[in-house]
Write an enzyme that holds these catalytic residues in place. Structure first.
Site, PDB file in Angstrom:
ATOM      1  N   ASN A  97       8.096  -4.328   3.465  1.00 39.23           N
ATOM      2  CA  ASN A  97       6.683  -4.012   3.642  1.00 39.23           C
ATOM      3  C   ASN A  97       6.196  -4.368   5.042  1.00 39.23           C
ATOM      4  O   ASN A  97       5.436  -3.614   5.664  1.00 39.23           O
ATOM      5  CB  ASN A  97       5.859  -4.757   2.584  1.00 39.23           C
ATOM      6  CG  ASN A  97       4.379  -4.443   2.667  1.00 39.23           C
ATOM      7  OD1 ASN A  97       3.985  -3.313   2.940  1.00 39.23           O
ATOM      8  ND2 ASN A  97       3.551  -5.445   2.435  1.00 39.23           N
ATOM      9  N   HIS A 151       0.832  -1.203   0.000  1.00 36.01           N
ATOM     10  CA  HIS A 151       0.000   0.000   0.000  1.00 36.01           C
ATOM     11  C   HIS A 151       0.871   1.260   0.000  1.00 36.01           C
ATOM     12  O   HIS A 151       1.902   1.314   0.672  1.00 36.01           O
ATOM     13  CB  HIS A 151      -0.876   0.052   1.256  1.00 36.01           C
ATOM     14  CG  HIS A 151      -2.064  -0.863   1.221  1.00 36.01           C
ATOM     15  ND1 HIS A 151      -1.970  -2.205   1.507  1.00 36.01           N
ATOM     16  CD2 HIS A 151      -3.365  -0.622   0.942  1.00 36.01           C
ATOM     17  CE1 HIS A 151      -3.177  -2.761   1.410  1.00 36.01           C
ATOM     18  NE2 HIS A 151      -4.031  -1.821   1.062  1.00 36.01           N
TER      19      HIS A 151
END
Length: 311
Positions: free
Chosen positions: A186, A155
């Site tokens: 991440n 994201h």
């Protein structure tokens, strides 16, 4: 109009008078369409507090900011400090994205965090990564591109930043808000940076976060520098070499602080202090082709950048 110009009838030639008449008709129709489009653009710009600066030479407001209530749109509030660029801008429930159709990911995503936006009953277990139907099929990423690639769908506007609304959280799962990200990065160091941004809402009135990919050059054995990056799947989704976050912090009395971070798209030790990833904002502006500081300077006379070692 394309068919008119490319048809055999038009190409074979008509009289000069008919051609002039057709040209006048087309020009009138084009002018009317252009006027309608410009009016539509002005209507949109009227709802945006600050107009962005696509280049230093164009550092002027098209429409001056009107003080007073911003309104109920969170997407409008997000843009208080303008757009870093003007390319393919899309407004969501709770963030704004500029999409890069060539690389099949975002150029940048801006979101506004405060105590209200990061709390709520929304749950990511109800969300699924999905194609962005607003992007032409030639230019969009798909889940198949990421399958088996070894990269996470990382994201840019983090899902946990938008717990205030299930719809807002759902929209963070559009693949236009995603970039291929090293799984270790991440899930660890980058996640720590996202959590840190949310924690800043305890100390600042508003936290504006702009996130995006970078494709930085690297010197090869021949002594020359090259920009190289992997692409994923049949749609050739670009894998960034680095990611940036530019964080704009508003204090109660109107003072503004800016912190800018860059992390490489590779495993990063999560125990490294986040301040080690602070960089001068102009290094991000130069590498990304975006601008942040000129927009901020239009809105405040009290501005401070936080760099590594600052107190």
């Amino acid at each position: 109009m394309y068919r008119i110009f490319c048809s055999k009838w038009f190409a074979s030639g008509v009289s000069l008078t008919a051609g002039a008449g057709m040209g006048a008709f087309i020009m009138a129709a084009y002018t009317d369409s252009l006027n309608k489009k410009q009016n539509s653009i002005h209507d949109l710009l009227g709802r945006v507090p600050v107009i962005p600066i696509p280049s230093v030479e164009a550092a002027t407001d098209l429409i001056p900011f009107q003080s007073g209530p911003v309104g109920t749109s969170r997407a409008t509030a997000v843009m208080k400090y303008g757009f870093p660029s003007l390319s393919n801008v899309k407004s969501r429930e709770s963030y704004v994205v500029s999409y890069d159709p060539r690389n099949k990911t975002a150029l940048w995503v801006i979101e506004q965090l405060n105590n209200d936006s990061i709390h709520g009953t929304s749950d990511r277990k109800y969300c699924e990564f999905k194609e962005d139907d607003s992007v032409h099929v030639y230019h969009r990423a798909t889940n198949a591109d990421y399958k088996g690639s070894g990269f996470d769908r990382g994201h840019l506007a983090a899902a946990a930043n938008h717990k205030w609304s299930q719809k807002a959280m759902d929209e963070t799962f559009y693949l236009s808000n995603v970039s291929p990200q090293n799984p270790h990065l991440n899930q660890n160091a980058w996640n720590n940076l996202e959590k840190y941004c949310r924690s800043l809402t305890k100390h600042y009135l508003n936290v504006f976060v702009c996130t995006g990919p970078l494709y930085l050059p690297r010197q090869e054995p021949d002594g020359k520098k090259y920009v190289k990056y992997q692409v994923l799947g049949k749609n050739h989704v670009a894998v960034p070499t680095h990611f940036f976050k530019v964080v704009i912090l508003e204090k109660q009395k109107g003072e503004v602080e800016l912190r800018s971070y860059v992390m490489p798209n590779m495993p990063v030790d999560e125990n490294i202090p986040l301040e080690r990833f602070l960089v001068p904002v102009d290094s991000i502006e130069r590498a990304s082709g975006l601008l942040f500081v000129p927009n901020i300077m239009k809105r405040t006379n009290s501005f401070r950048t936080i760099t590594a070692g600052s107190k």
